[in-house]
Design a protein around this motif. Sequence first.
Motif: not given
Length: 448
Positions: A238, A241, A314, A317, A392, A395-396
């Motif tokens: 994560l 990325h 995320g 992933i 996540r 991350v999204n």
Amino acid sequence: MTDVQVGKGRMSLTVQIMIAMGAGLVLGIILNLIGNDFINTHIVGGFFGMVGRMFVNALQMLVVPLVFFSLITGVAGIGDIRVLGRVGGKSFGLYMLTTATAIAVAIVIASIVAPGNGFVMEGIDTSGVTGSEAPSVWDTFANIVPRNPVAAFANGEMLQIIFYTIVLGIAALMLADRSKSFMEASEYMNELMMKIVEIVMHFAPIGVFCLITKTFAEQGIGLFLPVLAYVLVLVGALLLHLFGTLMLFLKLFSGLSPLIFMRKIRPAQIFAFSTASSNATIPVTLRSVTERMGVRNSVASFTVPFGATINMDGTAIMQGVATVFLANVYGVDLGLGGYLTVIGMAVLASIGTAGVPGVGMVMLTMVLGQVGLPIEGVAIILGVDRLMDMIRTAVNITGDAVVTTIVAKSENKIDMATYEDPMAGVMDDDLTIDPEAEERLAASVHAE
Ligand code: ASP
């Protein structure tokens, strides 16, 4: 000066929220260690749960009206249906690209590190886990056209709301002068909603503190140990990325500075982390990209809610790492075909599912079913999922914001002076009410 200090030596909101997170983490772990019935029921689940939920509710209460009014003004602001089509096409393509890259990289990393080899499945109750059927891609696309817009608004169906609002905006453009007062009213409503976002954000330190305290009080840290390898690989992928792939895309496709981007997206990341919901974070993401980075509302009003629904880097992933982990646990060799299926499934599943807490786990059961892994496997990682969900989700929404800025830059719809100004859109004490203005407004209302 960065956004660390604002005004007369007062702490900026971001710093206050970060302190609240730290304090919540410490208190949560302490409460988890003490953990008795009274604390669990009345303090953690009761008080902290209540305040945390109030805060998330307050964010969610803004999502539908904010998306509606900002998108109406956005469509009118673009003014050209072809540009709208171009923005839609570019953002869709980029969203798919980032998600597919995310999961492919995750699968490669997980395959190399191979978490889950030699895992002993002891004391894990795998009964009662039920799988979910993957929605058909055709259904997902067909349902973008709402049969009943009121139901779509009531249920917060984002793709349907976006579709309906765009059609409405286009029709209003066609009516040209007749739409003038409607457009003015929508612009005003948009401003009004943004003001409420600011009001809600001022309560963020309290809300975030309660949410984080509750999460850690319930989760503790002991849960991690049995699946530590999974957690480490997942968090590593994560972060890679977030700081690697996404920033590379940003630099490559737009030439914008990743450092400035990272600083300005931080409040939205914190909200996403605390709420574990891309949808609930929409108001904050919108505010970050428009007011802090200078992206025009005409682009952001479409790409941000669109991304919150269809773009989940995320989550993809997590699905990649989880599939590899569970394949190892069960000693199954998925082969290249299996992994390609996982990539395709994760990308497609992310289109039709809304960004709400825990939805990634539901999507994972679809993926597992598709490649023939036992669905009960999710029970192994369920215990740590809330925390993984929080990371996540951050991350999204970063992916949403990256694609938004890339598209805006390519359409020349970003104000570079705002992007480069560290103080742009930093929230200060601008929530004061001017008593004189208040009286004037009241008097004018009485006079009518
Ligand atoms: N909570 C995530 C989001 O809102 C989705 C998920 O991975 O569960 O984006």
